[in-house]
Scaffold this active site. Structure first.
Site, PDB file in Angstrom:
ATOM      1  CG  HIS A 151      -1.755   1.194   1.420  1.00 51.37           C
ATOM      2  ND1 HIS A 151      -3.126   1.166   1.327  1.00 51.37           N
ATOM      3  CD2 HIS A 151      -1.442   2.489   1.723  1.00 51.37           C
ATOM      4  CE1 HIS A 151      -3.614   2.381   1.537  1.00 51.37           C
ATOM      5  NE2 HIS A 151      -2.603   3.192   1.793  1.00 51.37           N
ATOM      6  CD  GLU A 152       1.748   3.693   3.672  1.00 61.41           C
ATOM      7  OE1 GLU A 152       2.215   4.810   3.384  1.00 61.41           O
ATOM      8  OE2 GLU A 152       0.556   3.530   3.996  1.00 61.41           O
TER       9      GLU A 152
ATOM     10  CG  HIS B  17       0.790   6.326  -0.750  1.00 62.95           C
ATOM     11  ND1 HIS B  17      -0.378   6.640  -1.392  1.00 62.95           N
ATOM     12  CD2 HIS B  17       0.429   5.814   0.468  1.00 62.95           C
ATOM     13  CE1 HIS B  17      -1.410   6.331  -0.613  1.00 62.95           C
ATOM     14  NE2 HIS B  17      -0.949   5.823   0.508  1.00 62.95           N
TER      15      HIS B  17
END
Length: 347
Positions: A299-300, A303
């Site tokens: 998820h990170e 980014h």
């Protein structure tokens, strides 16, 4: 990113999917005004007849520098340069919530110059756009989400004054040596390695599993498939304990590990931080929509600007993800996370 439309059309596009996100009529009204050059004051009013329990973490109510507004300079969206979160969707502590009573108005302030570059100054269009995650009064689990869009305002911002605010904000970002040692080092390394496997499987599935592409990204077009495959391939390359573009930390670097935050990323600095909650989670799981260490890393990583530069839309979990538009899903961190987990588990 260049836009051929102004803020009204942009927000209409972004809100197209968000408008259907409310499964209940949750009467929260958001209004904003600009004061002191670049400070935004927001008021959130509950015009309903009962209290509403919303998640502060990652929302406009959060004191951290998460994305709380959309800002346009003419036809150009002003880039956001703050924090991107991964937020727990279950078992959130009481401190992560704000209860807004019927008829109550909550006021918050944030300075958009902290996380946007206004050095040139000039005229800007500003609006707050996002979602509130909602829980039952006696629960710490998110069960629904409500989209909101504030009034749109025009503001003239003095670039010199805004630059002072930004310099002060950037000065807080003190870089330190990696502090991942002992069991935290082992957990982080294992999670990064497992993230690579998740991404590799997901990249392969995106090319062959049209049902899952439709379920998560709402498209099987060649463009959508290419975007998803490219993103997962970049994730696989970044999930390398001894390489990659980002720096991984195991303790909070800028005071952003607020209640409910599993991890966060500062994309402009290529910093990823695992918060204490991260180290209480399993490395991996065979549950369909589990939040784990490996899919948190994934998820990170999305980014990072070098990977995809995804947004959160303050939208976490499968229920909220399903209510986004295809365009939003293709730029949404948790959509990639949930897709990868589903492919791994086969659900």
């Amino acid at each position: 990113m260049k836009y051929s439309v102004g803020i009204t059309a942009l927000l209409a596009t972004l809100a197209q999917g968000a408008a259907v996100m409310s499964k209940r009529d949750i009467p929260l009204d958001v209004k904003i005004q600009v004061v002191n050059n670049s400070e935004v004051k927001a008021s959130i009013t509950n015009s309903g007849s009962s209290s509403i329990k919303v998640v502060k973490t990652g929302s406009i109510l959060d004191s951290a520098d998460v994305e709380k507004s959309v800002i346009m300079a003419g036809e150009n969206k002003v880039a956001f340069d703050g924090i991107r979160y991964q937020v727990a969707t279950a078992g959130l502590p009481a401190e992560a919530f704000q209860i807004i009573e019927a008829g109550e108005t909550i006021e918050v302030s944030f300075n958009v110059a902290s996380t946007h570059d206004f050095a040139q100054g000039g005229d800007f269009d500003i609006a707050a756009l996002g979602t509130f995650s909602v829980a039952e009064s006696d629960s710490g689990d998110i069960f629904s989400a409500m989209a909101f869009e504030s009034n749109h305002i025009k503001a003239h911002i003095d670039g010199t004054e805004a630059a002072k605010v930004r310099r002060s904000y950037l000065a807080k970002r003190t870089m330190v040596q990696s502090d991942c040692t002992g069991t935290r080092l082992t957990q982080t390394t294992n999670a990064i390695n497992s993230c690579r496997s998740l991404a590799q499987r997901a990249a392969s599935a995106a090319q062959s599993n049209s049902a899952k592409m439709n379920e998560y990204f709402k498209s099987t077009s060649s463009s959508a498939v290419n975007t998803v495959v490219t993103t997962f391939n970049r994730i696989a390359s970044e999930c390398n304990p001894s390489g990659g573009a980002s720096r991984q930390y195991c303790t909070d670097q800028i005071g952003a590990c607020s209640p409910g935050v599993i991890a966060y990323t500062v994309p402009s600095q290529s910093i990823m931080v695992n918060c204490p909650t991260f180290f209480t989670m399993p490395t991996t799981s065979n549950a369909c929509r589990a939040q784990t260490q490996d899919n948190t890393i994934l998820h990170e990583v999305t980014h990072l600007s070098q990977v995809k530069g995804t947004q959160d839309y303050n939208c976490y979990g499968y229920t909220c993800m399903r209510q986004l538009t295809s365009a939003q899903n293709l730029n949404h961190a948790d959509t990639y996370t949930l897709f990868a987990q589903a492919i791994k588990v086969g659900c």
